[in-house]
Structures are given as C-alpha cells and as structure tokens.
Write an enzyme that holds these catalytic residues in place. Structure first.
Site, PDB file in Angstrom:
ATOM      1  N   ARG A  17       0.815  -1.214   0.000  1.00  0.00           N
ATOM      2  CA  ARG A  17       0.000   0.000   0.000  1.00  0.00           C
ATOM      3  C   ARG A  17       0.854   1.274   0.000  1.00  0.00           C
ATOM      4  O   ARG A  17       0.360   2.352  -0.324  1.00  0.00           O
ATOM      5  CB  ARG A  17      -0.944   0.008   1.206  1.00  0.00           C
ATOM      6  CG  ARG A  17      -2.092  -0.993   1.078  1.00  0.00           C
ATOM      7  CD  ARG A  17      -2.847  -1.145   2.384  1.00  0.00           C
ATOM      8  NE  ARG A  17      -3.323   0.127   2.889  1.00  0.00           N
ATOM      9  CZ  ARG A  17      -3.785   0.312   4.130  1.00  0.00           C
ATOM     10  NH1 ARG A  17      -3.790  -0.701   4.991  1.00  0.00           N
ATOM     11  NH2 ARG A  17      -4.210   1.493   4.520  1.00  0.00           N
ATOM     12  N   ASP A 105       6.550  -1.550  11.748  1.00  0.00           N
ATOM     13  CA  ASP A 105       5.682  -0.486  11.238  1.00  0.00           C
ATOM     14  C   ASP A 105       4.803   0.121  12.327  1.00  0.00           C
ATOM     15  O   ASP A 105       3.841   0.823  12.041  1.00  0.00           O
ATOM     16  CB  ASP A 105       4.828  -0.992  10.075  1.00  0.00           C
ATOM     17  CG  ASP A 105       3.945  -2.170  10.447  1.00  0.00           C
ATOM     18  OD1 ASP A 105       3.965  -2.601  11.622  1.00  0.00           O
ATOM     19  OD2 ASP A 105       3.222  -2.684   9.551  1.00  0.00           O
ATOM     20  N   GLU A 157      -9.527 -12.441  16.590  1.00  0.00           N
ATOM     21  CA  GLU A 157      -9.383 -11.586  15.417  1.00  0.00           C
ATOM     22  C   GLU A 157     -10.763 -11.092  14.970  1.00  0.00           C
ATOM     23  O   GLU A 157     -11.769 -11.773  15.141  1.00  0.00           O
ATOM     24  CB  GLU A 157      -8.712 -12.356  14.278  1.00  0.00           C
ATOM     25  CG  GLU A 157      -7.272 -12.748  14.565  1.00  0.00           C
ATOM     26  CD  GLU A 157      -6.362 -11.556  14.695  1.00  0.00           C
ATOM     27  OE1 GLU A 157      -6.547 -10.569  13.958  1.00  0.00           O
ATOM     28  OE2 GLU A 157      -5.455 -11.603  15.554  1.00  0.00           O
ATOM     29  N   ASN A 172      -6.222  -5.197  20.308  1.00  0.00           N
ATOM     30  CA  ASN A 172      -4.900  -5.791  20.399  1.00  0.00           C
ATOM     31  C   ASN A 172      -3.929  -5.054  19.482  1.00  0.00           C
ATOM     32  O   ASN A 172      -4.127  -4.991  18.265  1.00  0.00           O
ATOM     33  CB  ASN A 172      -4.978  -7.274  20.007  1.00  0.00           C
ATOM     34  CG  ASN A 172      -3.623  -7.935  19.958  1.00  0.00           C
ATOM     35  OD1 ASN A 172      -2.687  -7.513  20.631  1.00  0.00           O
ATOM     36  ND2 ASN A 172      -3.516  -8.986  19.154  1.00  0.00           N
ATOM     37  N   ARG A 318      23.588  24.146   5.947  1.00  0.00           N
ATOM     38  CA  ARG A 318      23.824  22.765   5.522  1.00  0.00           C
ATOM     39  C   ARG A 318      24.845  22.094   6.442  1.00  0.00           C
ATOM     40  O   ARG A 318      25.450  22.756   7.291  1.00  0.00           O
ATOM     41  CB  ARG A 318      24.294  22.778   4.065  1.00  0.00           C
ATOM     42  CG  ARG A 318      23.210  23.237   3.080  1.00  0.00           C
ATOM     43  CD  ARG A 318      23.781  23.526   1.712  1.00  0.00           C
ATOM     44  NE  ARG A 318      24.460  22.359   1.158  1.00  0.00           N
ATOM     45  CZ  ARG A 318      25.261  22.408   0.089  1.00  0.00           C
ATOM     46  NH1 ARG A 318      25.492  23.567  -0.522  1.00  0.00           N
ATOM     47  NH2 ARG A 318      25.831  21.312  -0.359  1.00  0.00           N
ATOM     48  N   ASN A 371      34.457  27.834  -3.820  1.00  0.00           N
ATOM     49  CA  ASN A 371      35.167  26.739  -3.158  1.00  0.00           C
ATOM     50  C   ASN A 371      35.347  25.501  -4.028  1.00  0.00           C
ATOM     51  O   ASN A 371      35.985  24.543  -3.590  1.00  0.00           O
ATOM     52  CB  ASN A 371      34.425  26.350  -1.877  1.00  0.00           C
ATOM     53  CG  ASN A 371      32.988  25.920  -2.142  1.00  0.00           C
ATOM     54  OD1 ASN A 371      32.342  26.423  -3.057  1.00  0.00           O
ATOM     55  ND2 ASN A 371      32.489  25.001  -1.346  1.00  0.00           N
ATOM     56  N   SER A 390      30.436  44.182  -0.510  1.00  0.00           N
ATOM     57  CA  SER A 390      29.342  43.510  -1.214  1.00  0.00           C
ATOM     58  C   SER A 390      29.762  43.036  -2.604  1.00  0.00           C
ATOM     59  O   SER A 390      30.630  43.639  -3.247  1.00  0.00           O
ATOM     60  CB  SER A 390      28.153  44.462  -1.350  1.00  0.00           C
ATOM     61  OG  SER A 390      27.642  44.800  -0.081  1.00  0.00           O
ATOM     62  N   ARG A 425      39.122  44.573  -9.140  1.00  0.00           N
ATOM     63  CA  ARG A 425      38.077  44.858 -10.126  1.00  0.00           C
ATOM     64  C   ARG A 425      38.646  45.760 -11.217  1.00  0.00           C
ATOM     65  O   ARG A 425      39.673  46.418 -11.029  1.00  0.00           O
ATOM     66  CB  ARG A 425      36.879  45.525  -9.447  1.00  0.00           C
ATOM     67  CG  ARG A 425      37.199  46.842  -8.775  1.00  0.00           C
ATOM     68  CD  ARG A 425      36.064  47.315  -7.876  1.00  0.00           C
ATOM     69  NE  ARG A 425      36.347  48.605  -7.272  1.00  0.00           N
ATOM     70  CZ  ARG A 425      35.886  48.998  -6.095  1.00  0.00           C
ATOM     71  NH1 ARG A 425      35.132  48.181  -5.384  1.00  0.00           N
ATOM     72  NH2 ARG A 425      36.156  50.197  -5.637  1.00  0.00           N
TER      73      ARG A 425
END
Length: 452
Positions: A17, A105, A157, A172, A318, A371, A390, A425
């Site tokens: 399922r 499960d 059952e 049960n 991360r 990197n 910046s 730059r």
C-alpha cells in the site's frame, strides 16, 4: 533485578500500500527510518539480543540494521504473525529471559511502555504473556481483547469475532512480552484454522489459557501504537510525533510562534529561551544554543548554532555549518561546512562554503566563497574583524587577514595581508556625454526604421 531481555521486531511485510521501492519500515519519521525509531527505544533497555524478521525487500532492511549489530531472520513465506515470530527461534538459541515482540511499522512505542510490559510479566501473579492493548476512537477491524481486571479471558481476530465481541473497544496492538521458555513452545502449537488461514500470534494467549495459565493486558494510548501501512498513515504518525515534540520543546522553554509550522528531526537539540518563528524545518544533526533566534522559512541541517545567534529569515544551513555566539546569518544566506566566529555577520545574499570566518568579521551582501573548481573543494579563511565588501568573490584557496578590507565587487584570487585593502576589479572609466549621444543616435535609427 531485571532478567535478560531479547526483542523480536517483525519487518517481513511487503508494504504494497506504500507503493514504494523503499521498504515500508525504512520510510522516515522525523528524519529517521521508522524501524530505527523502534530499535532506539529497545536499545535503551539494553537487550541481550535483537532480531529483525525480514521478508520482501530483505536486503534493504539488513543493510539498515546490520551496522547496529542486529541479526536478522528470514520469513520466506508470509503465513501470519505467529509464523513470523517463529522464524527468530534459531537466532535466539540458548537465550533465557524475557522476549518483547514488536512491529517495525509500529514505530512510536516508547521505552517506558516496553518496560511496563516487562514489569507486568514479572509481577507476583506471573502471567504467561503480557499483551499491549489500546482503545482507538474507531475499533474498526482490530482484533479484540476480552478482559476482566486486566486478565485476558479471550483474544479474537475481527474476522472471527461475534457481534458482541466486536462491540468491545479494547483492541490488540499485536505487541507482547513473553518468557523465552514459553514462546516457541506455544508457537509450535498454533494452527491456522481461521477465516484467513494464517497462523495468528494472539493464539498463544488462548493456548496458554488452555494450560491453566492466564495472560494479562496493559493499556496505552492509541497514538503510541499507530501503525503505518500507507503514505497517509505515515503522514499521520509524523504529525503525531511532531505534535509531541513541539509540546516538549515549549515545556522546555522554547518559544514557537506558530508551533504547527515548525518541523523537528529526531535528534534536534534546542536550548532555553530560543525563539523559532513560523515555517522552520530542522533536518537531522542540529543543535541550537540558549537564546538564539531562528527566523521564518529557514532550513537547517547538520548545523551547530551558538547562544544568542540569529538565523534567517530564508536562511539555509547545511551540514558542517557552525555559528558562534552572537553571530548572524541573515536572509538568503547559505552556509555549508563553514564556521562563523563570535559576533561575525553575513546578513544577506551570501554563500559561505568550506570557509572559516573569524570573530567580528562582516560579510557583505552578495559575497560568495568560490570553493569548487569542478573537481576539488578548497578552503577560504577570513580573519577576525575583516570586512568583505558587497558582491565579492573569494576564489579559494585564499586567506583574508585579520582586519583587512576587501572592496565591493572584487574578485580575490590571492591572499590578503592583515589590515590591508584589497581591490580586485576593473578600473572605472567615464565618457562624458556618451550616453546622450548613444540615445539620440538609436532614437533616430528607430524612427527611420518605422518609416520604411
């Protein structure tokens, strides 16, 4: 004194399922496979042996548990729960003690409940078996337990129950505790003369009763024994786990602005007076120090966040991200395998990967540590009190000295000495009137094109 303990965990079902290539019991809850949630709860009782009964998809289950020193037993053909438990007999050869029978499960059973089952088994009246029961809002097709004062008169059952028995709401869970000396002898006597033609584990209770040895039932909340057979049930169990964890976090002194929107992992550690805003997701491996603030829409995994640090909004931390005390990671900042020193700041629009940032350093908007060259990773070191302007690109391996300043828009490819100014730059050139002449020429050209 506690007797030796063994656990048998049933994980042989196909889980059709779930409609998944991943074995049912390996689907995660709070970032950990549900089977391993159960294993962790069992391990807290220090069992002498743990056996996982496998079947379909056995290779996946074996790969998950073998590194933990857990043995497996194969149920090659699924003939019922009694048959499944019987497959563990060889693995428990020579074991003398108490045995817990659990289901892979049914992952949220606590160590405390397992201990309560063992304690009841070893009570003065010495029941043959202890069964874990529960009372769901809808008893549906669960097997029923007919009991008086906690002593079981009958277990049946649903398929085989009468209308009167189906009216009983004590159900049960399938979990039980039994002495090893009794378990396999009783299992050998279980037959399959029932509506499903299967060997039912609960039949051992009635076989013991026929020998004049009554069994007992203890009860737990339905949420603790919720099973997972579908994606919908997986989501429901996840929601139950998260609700419990959120309540615990708040009881421990954490402020959750919108609790239902915060998602914890199984191992998330949160200090006191931490404030967590809406829509924050913790993957495994996160620790947050006292007094930190986690702003909304942040995703955090494998990270250590220091006391009074500030994260987000819209931050991504991360694995390997380490934030020092009072440091700050702002909106749209990503860190991976990088350390931010005490009081250091990366306030917005920055990527710090494989980097070490000293105390008090300031990382300007749009800064990235370059990197990776497509083959290898390299480290960037930024000294204490450095200022990175910046839109700078720091091409690793590179070191920026303490107190140095990197001008905005720079591409830095060589080390910068302490307290130096680095500019990398192109030289700015201004041509007076050029823009106006260009616009006039292009406007005239466009007008000519329209006439033709």
């Amino acid at each position: 004194m506690n007797r030796p303990l063994a656990a048998i965990i049933l994980a042989a079902g196909k889980g059709t399922r779930m409609k998944s290539d991943l074995h049912k019991v390996l689907h995660p809850i709070a970032g950990r496979p549900m089977l391993l949630h159960l294993v962790a709860a069992v391990e807290a009782l220090q069992p002498e042996r743990t056996v996982v009964v496998t079947g379909a998809g056995r290779a996946q289950v074996e790969a998950a548990v073998s590194p933990l020193g857990i043995v497996t037993a194969l149920q090659a053909e699924q003939l019922g729960t009694a048959h499944a438990v019987a497959q563990a007999e060889a693995a428990l050869s020579g074991f003398v003690g108490d045995v817990l029978v659990l289901y892979g499960d049914v992952p949220l059973v606590t160590t405390a409940t397992m201990q309560a089952m063992i304690d009841r088994l070893n009570a003065a009246d010495a029941p043959a078996i202890v069964v874990l029961g529960f009372r769901p809002a809808d008893a549906a097709a669960y097997g029923r337990i007919i009991a008086s004062d906690g002593i079981i008169g009958k277990m049946v059952e649903y398929k085989d129950a009468t209308d009167a028995e189906r009216a009983v709401d004590l159900c049960n869970s399938g979990l039980m505790a039994v002495r090893s000396a009794d378990l396999f002898a009783l299992l050998a006597r279980v037959g399959n003369d029932n509506a499903a033609g299967e060997y039912y584990l609960p039949d051992v209770v009635m076989l013991a009763a026929a020998d004049g040895r009554p069994s007992a039932v203890i009860e737990t909340a339905a949420a603790e024994v919720a099973g997972v057979n579908s994606r919908g049930e997986l989501a429901a169990v996840e929601a139950s786990w998260q609700a419990t964890r959120r309540a615990q976090a708040m009881a421990d002194g954490v402020t959750l602005i919108a609790p239902e929107t915060v998602w914890f992992a199984h191992d998330t550690v949160i200090g006191r007076d931490v404030v967590i805003e809406p829509n924050v997701f913790f993957a495994p491996g996160v620790a947050v120090g006292d007094g930190a603030t986690i702003h909304g829409f942040s995703h955090i995994e494998g990270a250590a966040i220091g006391a009074k640090a500030e994260v987000g909004p819209f931050a991504r931390l991360r694995p390997g991200a380490v934030l020092g005390e009072r440091s700050k990671v702002g909106n749209f900042v990503e860190m991976k395998k990088a350390t931010l020193g005490i009081g250091a700041k990366a306030s917005h629009l920055t990527y710090l990967g494989d980097a070490e940032v000293g105390a008090g350093a300031n990382i300007g908007a749009g800064t990235i540590t370059c990197n990776y060259d497509g083959f290898f990773k390299y480290k960037t070191v930024i000294g204490e009190g450095a200022f990175i302007g910046s839109n700078s690109a720091l091409v690793a391996p590179v070191t920026i000295g303490a107190g140095a300043i990197v001008g905005a828009g720079s591409v830095i490819t060589a080390d910068v000495a302490a307290d130096a100014l680095a500019l990398g730059r192109g030289k700015q050139e201004a041509r007076v009137g050029w823009a106006k002449r260009f616009r006039d020429a292009m406007t005239a050209k466009k007008a000519t094109a329209k006439k033709s």
